[in-house]
Design a protein around this motif. Structure first.
Motif, PDB file in Angstrom:
ATOM      1  N   LYS A  38       6.568  35.837   0.997  1.00 20.95           N
ATOM      2  CA  LYS A  38       7.937  35.608   1.401  1.00 20.95           C
ATOM      3  C   LYS A  38       8.689  34.993   0.232  1.00 20.95           C
ATOM      4  O   LYS A  38       8.137  34.160  -0.485  1.00 20.95           O
ATOM      5  CB  LYS A  38       7.948  34.657   2.614  1.00 20.95           C
ATOM      6  CG  LYS A  38       9.166  34.824   3.464  1.00 20.95           C
ATOM      7  CD  LYS A  38       9.129  33.924   4.668  1.00 20.95           C
ATOM      8  CE  LYS A  38      10.528  33.814   5.221  1.00 20.95           C
ATOM      9  NZ  LYS A  38      10.638  32.893   6.334  1.00 20.95           N
ATOM     10  N   HIS A  39       9.929  35.430   0.046  1.00 24.19           N
ATOM     11  CA  HIS A  39      10.669  34.955  -1.125  1.00 24.19           C
ATOM     12  C   HIS A  39      11.225  33.550  -0.888  1.00 24.19           C
ATOM     13  O   HIS A  39      12.331  33.379  -0.388  1.00 24.19           O
ATOM     14  CB  HIS A  39      11.812  35.932  -1.447  1.00 24.19           C
ATOM     15  CG  HIS A  39      12.426  35.669  -2.785  1.00 24.19           C
ATOM     16  ND1 HIS A  39      13.518  36.343  -3.246  1.00 24.19           N
ATOM     17  CD2 HIS A  39      12.078  34.786  -3.764  1.00 24.19           C
ATOM     18  CE1 HIS A  39      13.830  35.889  -4.459  1.00 24.19           C
ATOM     19  NE2 HIS A  39      12.973  34.949  -4.782  1.00 24.19           N
ATOM     20  N   ILE A  40      10.403  32.570  -1.265  1.00 20.26           N
ATOM     21  CA  ILE A  40      10.851  31.183  -1.143  1.00 20.26           C
ATOM     22  C   ILE A  40      10.830  30.486  -2.495  1.00 20.26           C
ATOM     23  O   ILE A  40      11.409  29.430  -2.663  1.00 20.26           O
ATOM     24  CB  ILE A  40       9.979  30.388  -0.144  1.00 20.26           C
ATOM     25  CG1 ILE A  40       8.486  30.579  -0.450  1.00 20.26           C
ATOM     26  CG2 ILE A  40      10.289  30.794   1.279  1.00 20.26           C
ATOM     27  CD1 ILE A  40       7.598  29.720   0.417  1.00 20.26           C
ATOM     28  N   ASP A  51      16.594  30.515  -1.725  1.00 16.73           N
ATOM     29  CA  ASP A  51      16.986  30.536  -0.317  1.00 16.73           C
ATOM     30  C   ASP A  51      17.074  31.968   0.199  1.00 16.73           C
ATOM     31  O   ASP A  51      17.691  32.239   1.206  1.00 16.73           O
ATOM     32  CB  ASP A  51      18.309  29.794  -0.103  1.00 16.73           C
ATOM     33  CG  ASP A  51      19.418  30.321  -0.997  1.00 16.73           C
ATOM     34  OD1 ASP A  51      19.214  31.364  -1.642  1.00 16.73           O
ATOM     35  OD2 ASP A  51      20.489  29.690  -1.036  1.00 16.73           O
ATOM     36  N   CYS A  52      16.432  32.886  -0.537  1.00 16.46           N
ATOM     37  CA  CYS A  52      16.476  34.301  -0.156  1.00 16.46           C
ATOM     38  C   CYS A  52      15.751  34.543   1.166  1.00 16.46           C
ATOM     39  O   CYS A  52      16.327  35.032   2.120  1.00 16.46           O
ATOM     40  CB  CYS A  52      15.869  35.157  -1.263  1.00 16.46           C
ATOM     41  SG  CYS A  52      15.731  36.897  -0.841  1.00 16.46           S
ATOM     42  N   GLY A  53      14.462  34.186   1.207  1.00 16.70           N
ATOM     43  CA  GLY A  53      13.698  34.330   2.442  1.00 16.70           C
ATOM     44  C   GLY A  53      13.281  35.745   2.773  1.00 16.70           C
ATOM     45  O   GLY A  53      12.789  36.011   3.860  1.00 16.70           O
ATOM     46  N   ARG A  74       7.280  42.126  -4.901  1.00 15.52           N
ATOM     47  CA  ARG A  74       8.697  42.431  -5.065  1.00 15.52           C
ATOM     48  C   ARG A  74       9.432  42.159  -3.760  1.00 15.52           C
ATOM     49  O   ARG A  74       9.017  42.607  -2.694  1.00 15.52           O
ATOM     50  CB  ARG A  74       8.906  43.888  -5.477  1.00 15.52           C
ATOM     51  CG  ARG A  74      10.390  44.201  -5.731  1.00 15.52           C
ATOM     52  CD  ARG A  74      10.619  45.667  -6.007  1.00 15.52           C
ATOM     53  NE  ARG A  74       9.956  46.082  -7.214  1.00 15.52           N
ATOM     54  CZ  ARG A  74       9.347  47.267  -7.336  1.00 15.52           C
ATOM     55  NH1 ARG A  74       9.286  48.093  -6.334  1.00 15.52           N
ATOM     56  NH2 ARG A  74       8.761  47.583  -8.468  1.00 15.52           N
ATOM     57  N   CYS A  75      10.538  41.436  -3.892  1.00 17.15           N
ATOM     58  CA  CYS A  75      11.296  41.054  -2.701  1.00 17.15           C
ATOM     59  C   CYS A  75      12.016  42.258  -2.100  1.00 17.15           C
ATOM     60  O   CYS A  75      12.714  42.996  -2.796  1.00 17.15           O
ATOM     61  CB  CYS A  75      12.305  39.959  -3.051  1.00 17.15           C
ATOM     62  SG  CYS A  75      13.245  39.423  -1.615  1.00 17.15           S
ATOM     63  N   PHE A  76      11.852  42.420  -0.822  1.00 15.45           N
ATOM     64  CA  PHE A  76      12.454  43.511  -0.075  1.00 15.45           C
ATOM     65  C   PHE A  76      13.980  43.392  -0.062  1.00 15.45           C
ATOM     66  O   PHE A  76      14.704  44.370  -0.029  1.00 15.45           O
ATOM     67  CB  PHE A  76      11.910  43.468   1.353  1.00 15.45           C
ATOM     68  CG  PHE A  76      12.384  44.562   2.248  1.00 15.45           C
ATOM     69  CD1 PHE A  76      11.907  45.858   2.092  1.00 15.45           C
ATOM     70  CD2 PHE A  76      13.290  44.302   3.262  1.00 15.45           C
ATOM     71  CE1 PHE A  76      12.344  46.865   2.932  1.00 15.45           C
ATOM     72  CE2 PHE A  76      13.728  45.316   4.108  1.00 15.45           C
ATOM     73  CZ  PHE A  76      13.258  46.600   3.928  1.00 15.45           C
ATOM     74  N   LEU A  77      14.483  42.155  -0.085  1.00 18.35           N
ATOM     75  CA  LEU A  77      15.922  41.930  -0.005  1.00 18.35           C
ATOM     76  C   LEU A  77      16.624  41.987  -1.352  1.00 18.35           C
ATOM     77  O   LEU A  77      17.615  42.678  -1.519  1.00 18.35           O
ATOM     78  CB  LEU A  77      16.214  40.568   0.651  1.00 18.35           C
ATOM     79  CG  LEU A  77      16.001  40.445   2.150  1.00 18.35           C
ATOM     80  CD1 LEU A  77      16.383  39.052   2.616  1.00 18.35           C
ATOM     81  CD2 LEU A  77      16.818  41.488   2.900  1.00 18.35           C
ATOM     82  N   CYS A  78      16.133  41.225  -2.337  1.00 20.99           N
ATOM     83  CA  CYS A  78      16.865  41.106  -3.596  1.00 20.99           C
ATOM     84  C   CYS A  78      16.163  41.792  -4.766  1.00 20.99           C
ATOM     85  O   CYS A  78      16.734  41.889  -5.855  1.00 20.99           O
ATOM     86  CB  CYS A  78      17.125  39.636  -3.919  1.00 20.99           C
ATOM     87  SG  CYS A  78      15.647  38.722  -4.397  1.00 20.99           S
ATOM     88  N   GLY A  79      14.949  42.269  -4.594  1.00 24.54           N
ATOM     89  CA  GLY A  79      14.278  43.022  -5.641  1.00 24.54           C
ATOM     90  C   GLY A  79      13.593  42.187  -6.703  1.00 24.54           C
ATOM     91  O   GLY A  79      13.047  42.730  -7.660  1.00 24.54           O
TER      92      GLY A  79
HETATM   93 ZN    ZN Z   1      14.573  37.740  -2.521  1.00 20.71          ZN
END
Ligand code: ZN
Ligand code: ZN
Length: 99
Positions: A38-40, A51-53, A74-79
């Motif tokens: 998880k992107h923390i 704070d991406c999450g 790799r973050c699903f939201l921000c890459g």
């Molecule tokens: Zn992210």
């Protein structure tokens, strides 16, 4: 970079399994069953500055010298991509199932 050793169990948001903390103070930031994270963290494991999450997908696996296996997430939201050291009980065989 500051490393904050937080020992807490969590429920994986990808496979739904309960993940127990590692013994002897090793920092765990990804699920040993499906390897999702998880992107923390913003810049390194344990800084908790993001704070991406977003859910982080394991995209590659590298064996780099004495560090052992490294998992690139790799973050699903921000890459954003962050590499993490694999834990001794990670199920690295599950990586093949995602790719
Ligand atoms: Zn992210
Ligand atoms: Zn999982």
């Amino acid at each position: 970079m500051t490393f904050i050793a937080r020992q807490e169990s969590f429920t994986c948001e990808h496979c739904g399994k309960d993940v127990a903390p590692l013994p002897r103070g090793t920092y765990r930031n990804h699920c040993p069953h499906c390897l999702y994270s998880k992107h923390i963290d913003a810049e390194g494991p344990g800084d908790r500055a993001s704070d991406c999450g977003g859910l982080m997908t394991p995209v590659s696996l590298d064996q780099s010298g004495k560090k052992g296996w490294m998992i690139v997430h790799r973050c699903f939201l921000c890459g954003k991509e962050i590499s993490n050291r694999a834990a001794p009980d990670d199920d690295l065989t599950s990586f093949a199932e995602h790719n």
